[in-house]
Design a protein around this motif. Sequence first.
Motif, PDB file in Angstrom:
ATOM      1  N   ASN A 107       6.087  15.363 -12.393  1.00  0.00           N
ATOM      2  CA  ASN A 107       6.453  15.209 -13.917  1.00  0.00           C
ATOM      3  C   ASN A 107       7.519  14.148 -14.070  1.00  0.00           C
ATOM      4  O   ASN A 107       7.490  13.549 -15.287  1.00  0.00           O
ATOM      5  CB  ASN A 107       6.670  16.351 -14.641  1.00  0.00           C
ATOM      6  N   ASN A 108       8.207  13.803 -13.079  1.00  0.00           N
ATOM      7  CA  ASN A 108       9.232  12.582 -13.301  1.00  0.00           C
ATOM      8  C   ASN A 108       8.804  11.348 -12.358  1.00  0.00           C
ATOM      9  O   ASN A 108       8.868  11.517 -11.021  1.00  0.00           O
ATOM     10  CB  ASN A 108      10.579  13.238 -12.807  1.00  0.00           C
ATOM     11  N   ILE A 109       8.555  10.354 -12.987  1.00  0.00           N
ATOM     12  CA  ILE A 109       7.942   9.043 -12.263  1.00  0.00           C
ATOM     13  C   ILE A 109       6.695   9.652 -11.499  1.00  0.00           C
ATOM     14  O   ILE A 109       6.781   9.498 -10.247  1.00  0.00           O
ATOM     15  CB  ILE A 109       9.183   8.575 -11.169  1.00  0.00           C
ATOM     16  N   ASN A 110       5.744   9.843 -12.063  1.00  0.00           N
ATOM     17  CA  ASN A 110       4.599  10.411 -11.286  1.00  0.00           C
ATOM     18  C   ASN A 110       4.058   9.163 -10.530  1.00  0.00           C
ATOM     19  O   ASN A 110       4.273   7.998 -10.600  1.00  0.00           O
ATOM     20  CB  ASN A 110       3.579  10.906 -12.114  1.00  0.00           C
TER      21      ASN A 110
ATOM     22  N   ASP B 178       0.814  -1.233   0.140  1.00  0.00           N
ATOM     23  CA  ASP B 178       0.062  -0.112  -0.067  1.00  0.00           C
ATOM     24  C   ASP B 178       0.874   1.413  -0.118  1.00  0.00           C
ATOM     25  O   ASP B 178       0.397   2.322  -0.323  1.00  0.00           O
ATOM     26  CB  ASP B 178      -0.903  -0.045   1.069  1.00  0.00           C
ATOM     27  N   LEU B 179       2.253   1.109   0.414  1.00  0.00           N
ATOM     28  CA  LEU B 179       2.800   2.580   0.503  1.00  0.00           C
ATOM     29  C   LEU B 179       3.741   2.955  -0.639  1.00  0.00           C
ATOM     30  O   LEU B 179       3.256   2.304  -1.916  1.00  0.00           O
ATOM     31  CB  LEU B 179       3.850   2.356   1.643  1.00  0.00           C
ATOM     32  N   ALA B 180       4.429   3.685  -0.551  1.00  0.00           N
ATOM     33  CA  ALA B 180       5.359   4.045  -1.892  1.00  0.00           C
ATOM     34  C   ALA B 180       6.863   4.229  -1.453  1.00  0.00           C
ATOM     35  O   ALA B 180       7.476   4.987  -1.840  1.00  0.00           O
ATOM     36  CB  ALA B 180       4.986   5.440  -2.741  1.00  0.00           C
ATOM     37  N   ASN B 181       7.270   3.250  -0.888  1.00  0.00           N
ATOM     38  CA  ASN B 181       8.654   3.270  -0.325  1.00  0.00           C
ATOM     39  C   ASN B 181       8.977   1.792   0.001  1.00  0.00           C
ATOM     40  O   ASN B 181       8.172   0.864  -0.547  1.00  0.00           O
ATOM     41  CB  ASN B 181       8.982   3.979   1.090  1.00  0.00           C
ATOM     42  N   GLY B 182      10.338   1.511   0.470  1.00  0.00           N
ATOM     43  CA  GLY B 182      10.771  -0.107   0.117  1.00  0.00           C
ATOM     44  C   GLY B 182      10.983  -0.594   1.543  1.00  0.00           C
ATOM     45  O   GLY B 182      11.169   0.048   2.712  1.00  0.00           O
TER      46      GLY B 182
ATOM     47  N   PHE C 180      -7.355   8.834  -5.210  1.00  0.00           N
ATOM     48  CA  PHE C 180      -6.264   9.555  -6.250  1.00  0.00           C
ATOM     49  C   PHE C 180      -6.985  10.658  -7.100  1.00  0.00           C
ATOM     50  O   PHE C 180      -6.513  10.875  -8.040  1.00  0.00           O
ATOM     51  CB  PHE C 180      -5.601   8.450  -6.978  1.00  0.00           C
ATOM     52  N   ALA C 181      -8.235  10.827  -6.854  1.00  0.00           N
ATOM     53  CA  ALA C 181      -9.013  11.663  -7.657  1.00  0.00           C
ATOM     54  C   ALA C 181     -10.209  12.480  -6.534  1.00  0.00           C
ATOM     55  O   ALA C 181     -10.364  11.886  -5.306  1.00  0.00           O
ATOM     56  CB  ALA C 181     -10.068  11.034  -8.637  1.00  0.00           C
TER      57      ALA C 181
ATOM     58  N   CYS D 167      -3.853  11.756  -9.413  1.00  0.00           N
ATOM     59  CA  CYS D 167      -3.086  12.616  -8.471  1.00  0.00           C
ATOM     60  C   CYS D 167      -2.753  11.949  -7.131  1.00  0.00           C
ATOM     61  O   CYS D 167      -3.598  11.215  -6.439  1.00  0.00           O
ATOM     62  CB  CYS D 167      -3.777  13.898  -8.448  1.00  0.00           C
ATOM     63  N   TYR D 168      -1.486  11.973  -6.717  1.00  0.00           N
ATOM     64  CA  TYR D 168      -1.044  11.471  -5.450  1.00  0.00           C
ATOM     65  C   TYR D 168      -2.204  12.102  -4.362  1.00  0.00           C
ATOM     66  O   TYR D 168      -2.310  13.342  -4.098  1.00  0.00           O
ATOM     67  CB  TYR D 168       0.462  11.882  -5.161  1.00  0.00           C
ATOM     68  N   PHE D 169      -2.752  11.285  -3.529  1.00  0.00           N
ATOM     69  CA  PHE D 169      -3.817  11.828  -2.686  1.00  0.00           C
ATOM     70  C   PHE D 169      -3.405  12.731  -1.447  1.00  0.00           C
ATOM     71  O   PHE D 169      -3.913  13.361  -1.141  1.00  0.00           O
ATOM     72  CB  PHE D 169      -4.353  10.475  -1.953  1.00  0.00           C
TER      73      PHE D 169
END
Length: 478
Positions: free
Chosen positions: A254-257, A116-120, A437-438, A207-209
Motif C-alpha cells: 500500500n506504500n509505493i505499490n 525490467d527490474l525494480a532496483n537500481g 501482473f494479473a 499486482c506484483y507478479f
Amino acid sequence: MAGETEQGSRYRQIAEQIKQAIHSGSLPPDSRLPSVRTLATQYSVSMTTALKTLRTLEDEHYAVARPKSGFFVAPRPANKALPTVINEQAREVAPLDEQTELHLAMLGSDCRVRLDLANGDISLYPVKKIGLLMRQMGYSKPALLGNTVKGTGYAPLKNEIARRAVDYGCNINADDILITNGCIEAISLALRATTRPGDIVAVESPCYFVLLQMLHNLNLRVIEVEAGPEGYVNVEKLTALFQRKAVQAYLTINNINNPLGKSIPNEQKAYIARQADENDVVIIEDDIFGDTAFGERRPFPMRAFSPNAILCSGFSKTVAPGIRIGWVHSSNYMRKIASLKYTTSMGTSVLSQAAIAELLRSGGYDAHLRKLRRELKNQIQHMRQAVLRYFPPGTRVSDPEGGYVLWVEMPIGALNVRALFLKARNAGIGIAPGHIFATDHRYDHCFRLNAGFGWNAEVEQAIQQLAQWCQLSLPAGS
C-alpha cells in the motif's frame, strides 16, 4: 476440438480487456475500436475470432457497428453510467504457461539496457560502506560468523527497526520482529502462518507478479481489486469484500505499490484497517518500498492504523539488492511465524544483520536515503518525460510517488506486449510485460519500465526504440 475451445475462450478474453478499457475511460464513447484485421494481427487470432470479439461487444451494448466505418464504442446514455465491472469470483492462480514462464525466467537475466527490474545501479547504494562494516565486524566480532545462527535475529538490528518504526506511526516491540532472508520470505511466512490452502486473498491489481506466483504455490485463491484512477486500490470495492466475508486475508503493497508507484492516503488506510479488524480479515503488508517515497515524510504503513496488521519489509531496495535482509512483525502470529522460519531456512546471516544495524545506528542510513530518493525522483522524471515525448498519442504513463518503476499503458488493441517483450530482449532491452501482473489478459497492452539504472544516452535510445515499435504496431492512420 481443443483448438476450437481455446479460440472460443480467446475472443471472450479480448472482449473483457476492451470492456475494461471502456470502463476506465481509455476508450471514451464514440471512439473507434480496432478493426477485425487489426485485432487478428495484434492478438494472433483468426479473423473469425476477431469478428466474434467485436460482435460480442456489440451484443452487450459496448460497441456499435457503423456501415463502411467499422466498430465504435457505444454512446453512453444520458445520466446513466456504464455498469461497474469487478470480477469478485475467487480465482486459482493458474500455473505458468510456457510463454509466461519464459518471460519470468528472462526477467532476471542479463541484458544491455535494464528496464525490467525494480532496483537500481550499484552506484545508488552504499555498498562500499556496507562492505567496510562487514569486514570490520567480522574481524572484531568473529562470533558473528562462528556461532550457530539461531533465534529470531540479531537483537541490535531488531531494536533499530523498532526505533525507526516510531517515525512512521508504529509502536512495535522488538521481540515481535523476526529477521528473514529478504522481504519475500517474510511475506511467505506471514501467509503460511495465517491462511490455509483454498483460502481467498484479496490483492491489488495490477499486482506484483512474484506475489501472484507465491499465492499459487501456497494453493491460495485470489480476488484482484483493480486500482482506481488515483493509482491505488479501489477502497470501496475492497472493503465490500471484507464486509461480505468474501476473503480471509488482504495482501498489499500500500506504500509505493508495484507497479503503479502510488500510496494509499492515511484516511483510506485507517478505514481499510478498521474494516479488516471488524470483519476478521488479516492484513499482510509488503512495505519494501516505503523508504523510497519522494515526499518529505515517509508514508505510514497499515500497521500504524491496526495492531493486528502484519508488517513485512527489508533493505534490498535501499541498502543493496544483494543484501537479502528482510523482517516481519506481528503482534498475534509471531510464535507460528518463528516456528515456520526455523523449519524453512532456520536462520539468516548475522554478519549482514550486524552491518545494517550499525548503518542504522550511526545515522548513515538516513543520509543515504536522502540521496537515494533524490536520485530516484530525478531518474523517474527523466524517463517519464521521455515516454510522454516519444510514445504515440494515447499512451498513458504512471506518475510514481517513489520507487523505481513506471507503468505504461498503450491504447487497447494497439500493441501485443508479449511480442514486444521478445523483440526488445532480442535487441538487448529488458521490459516487464503487463500480463504477468494479473491472472488474466487485462494488462496485455501494458508494460513496466525500470528507471533505477540511471538516465543516459543508451537508455534514451532504448525508450525511442520501444516507442518506434509501438508506433509501428498502431493501425494505419492512427
